[in-house]
Design an enzyme around this catalytic site. Structure first.
Site, short mmCIF file in Angstrom:
data_model
loop_
_atom_site.label_atom_id
_atom_site.label_comp_id
_atom_site.label_asym_id
_atom_site.label_seq_id
_atom_site.Cartn_x
_atom_site.Cartn_y
_atom_site.Cartn_z
N ARG A 36 0.68 -1.35 -0.01
CA ARG A 36 -0.17 -0.10 -0.28
C ARG A 36 0.82 1.29 0.05
O ARG A 36 0.50 2.25 -0.60
CB ARG A 36 -1.19 -0.14 1.29
CG ARG A 36 -2.21 -0.81 1.07
CD ARG A 36 -3.03 -0.90 2.29
NE ARG A 36 -4.39 -1.39 1.59
CZ ARG A 36 -5.33 -1.58 2.84
NH1 ARG A 36 -5.09 -1.09 3.95
NH2 ARG A 36 -6.48 -1.91 2.64
N LYS A 198 -18.67 -17.34 4.05
CA LYS A 198 -20.14 -17.34 4.62
C LYS A 198 -20.87 -16.56 3.46
O LYS A 198 -20.64 -15.23 3.15
CB LYS A 198 -20.30 -16.47 5.81
CG LYS A 198 -19.51 -17.29 6.80
CD LYS A 198 -19.78 -16.73 8.15
CE LYS A 198 -19.34 -17.50 9.44
NZ LYS A 198 -19.62 -16.96 10.61
N GLY A 355 -10.14 -8.48 0.65
CA GLY A 355 -9.73 -9.35 1.71
C GLY A 355 -8.79 -10.33 1.28
O GLY A 355 -7.78 -9.90 0.91
N GLY A 378 -12.62 -3.70 2.61
CA GLY A 378 -13.95 -3.58 2.70
C GLY A 378 -14.45 -2.51 1.72
O GLY A 378 -15.69 -2.80 1.20
C1 3PG Z 1 -8.47 -1.13 5.05
O1 3PG Z 1 -7.39 -1.36 5.77
O2 3PG Z 1 -9.17 -1.67 4.72
C2 3PG Z 1 -8.70 0.28 5.24
O3 3PG Z 1 -7.50 0.97 5.62
C3 3PG Z 1 -9.75 0.79 6.25
O4 3PG Z 1 -9.58 0.29 7.42
P1 3PG Z 1 -10.73 0.04 8.31
O5 3PG Z 1 -11.24 -0.97 8.17
O6 3PG Z 1 -9.86 0.09 9.91
O7 3PG Z 1 -11.57 1.46 8.20
#
Ligand code: 3PG
Ligand code: MG
Length: 397
Positions: A36, A198, A355, A378
């Site tokens: 990143r 899931k 993920g 996410g």
């Molecule tokens: C991530 O790692 O997916 C982003 O940096 C967002 O982090 P967070 O889920 O803690 O908001």
């Protein structure tokens, strides 16, 4: 696209606040995966080359509004310096107030400034207007390069964008372009691969996809739930039996929308959940009561390959089997390599993210063969669910 890019901004002599996502894994004070960090280099370099002074806003982990030394961005500094080889990188102990202002004032041409974790202040996650104003007061222009944090409506991702001239950074641009090509205005037919454990965590995603893609390949533990929904026995497999009705609803919605759902015709079963467990291939209709399904079988893989061949666009989230345990990574590996091969031949646009997906494709050695791999977790999922991302929306004005 309604948002501006760096090309639309005059950066000369300006302090440019860049929201980046350098929420990287840190162990014993050291960054263990700098991916990143490397991804933000083009934006930072671009800002410098146009005469702007880049000031980086970022979070690390989830300190929940308190100063947590183990979550200090200072730990990321060495990795950031090496990614920005040759530049002086300054650090301020607070992202707002006097320490931040003094650090900005101390910047010379070519310097980069990293400010401490925005989430050390409770106002960040609350999207407190005061917090946004304190951040905005530090600079002239706001650049959001953090697609992977754009699902959060925080002061540094959303509030601030409304207070300064704002635009998307290069990484944000690349993400949005790739995602637009995959689901916004894709070349059809489109196939989506959705795997993982899931159904319950991916309901919105499946519901959105069946209305948008021609083919939906379901894998991983989720596929077992769908097999149960069709009245099949899955023995001791991971499956959410209470989700059977929901799964039937998704199957019906897909039928109505003209989306073909592909479940594995054959599966790899084992009696133990561990690497190298004794295993065999059986028809999906013949899972013994004492066995568990750990991967899709060779027929299923051949079917997926055929589907990929008929499609022009692929969007992938989640592994097809228990990919962390060999040999139950076989289906994921084979399908990923097929996607990479078709992409290399110019026959497929392939986009993956979210993920475990990147880890699984890296393990398959196929990640670099995809058209685009998102660094988002996410945010990628919420985008696949069809949700508006506040950080992107705030740029659209
Ligand atoms: C991530 O790692 O997916 C982003 O940096 C967002 O982090 P967070 O889920 O803690 O908001
Ligand atoms: Mg996270």
């Amino acid at each position: 696209m309604a948002w501006k890019t760096l090309d639309d901004m005059d950066l000369k002599g300006k302090v440019v606040l860049i929201r980046v996502d350098i929420n990287v894994p840190v162990e014993n004070g050291r960054v263990t995966d700098a991916t990143r960090i490397e991804k933000i280099v083009p934006t930072v370099a671009d800002v410098v080359s146009r005469g702007g002074k880049p000031v980086l806003l970022a979070h690390l982990d989830r300190p929940k509004g308190k100063v947590v030394p183990e979550m200090s961005l200072r730990q990321v500094l060495p990795a950031l310096k090496s990614a920005l080889a040759g530049r002086r990188v300054l650090f301020a102990d607070d992202c707002i107030g006097a320490p931040a202002k003094q650090a900005v004032a101390a910047m010379e041409r070519g310097d980069v400034l990293l400010l401490e974790n925005t989430r050390f202040h409770p106002g960040e996650e609350k999207n407190d207007p005061m917090m946004a104003a304190s951040l905005a007061a530090l600079g002239d222009i706001y650049v959001n390069d953090a697609f992977s944090a754009a699902h959060r409506a925080h002061a540094s991702t959303e509030g601030i964008a409304r207070l300064l001239p704002a635009c998307a950074g290069r990484l944000m641009q690349a993400e949005l372009k790739a995602l637009e090509a995959a689901l916004g205005k894709p070349v059809r037919p489109v196939v989506a691969v959705v795997g993982g454990a899931k159904v319950s965590t991916k309901l919105d995603l499946l519901g959105n996809l069946v209305g948008k893609v021609e083919h939906l390949v379901i894998g991983g533990g989720m596929a077992n739930t769908f097999l149960v929904a069709q009245g099949l026995e899955v023995g001791r497999s991971l499956a959410e039996r209470d989700m059977a009705e929901t799964a039937r609803g998704i199957l019906a919605k897909a039928r109505a929308a003209g989306c073909t759902i592909h479940l594995p015709a054959d599966v790899v079963i084992a009696r133990e959940f561990k690497a190298q467990a004794a295993n065999e291939v059986v028809a999906a209709t013949a899972c013994p009561p004492d066995a568990m399904i750990l991967d899709a079988g060779p027929q299923a893989v051949a079917n997926i390959a055929r589907v990929f061949e008929t499609c022009r666009t692929l969007i992938w989230n989640g592994p097809l089997g228990a990919f962390e345990l060999e040999p139950f990574d076989a289906a994921t590996n084979a399908a990923a390599r097929k996607a990479a091969e078709l992409t290399a031949a110019g026959k497929l646009v392939s986009v993956a993210g979210g993920g475990d997906t990147v880890a699984a494709l890296n393990k398959a050695g196929a990640a670099s063969g995809f058209s685009y791999i998102s660094t988002a977790g996410g945010a990628f999922l919420e985008w696949m669910e069809g949700k508006a991302l506040p950080g992107v929306e705030a740029l659209n004005q």
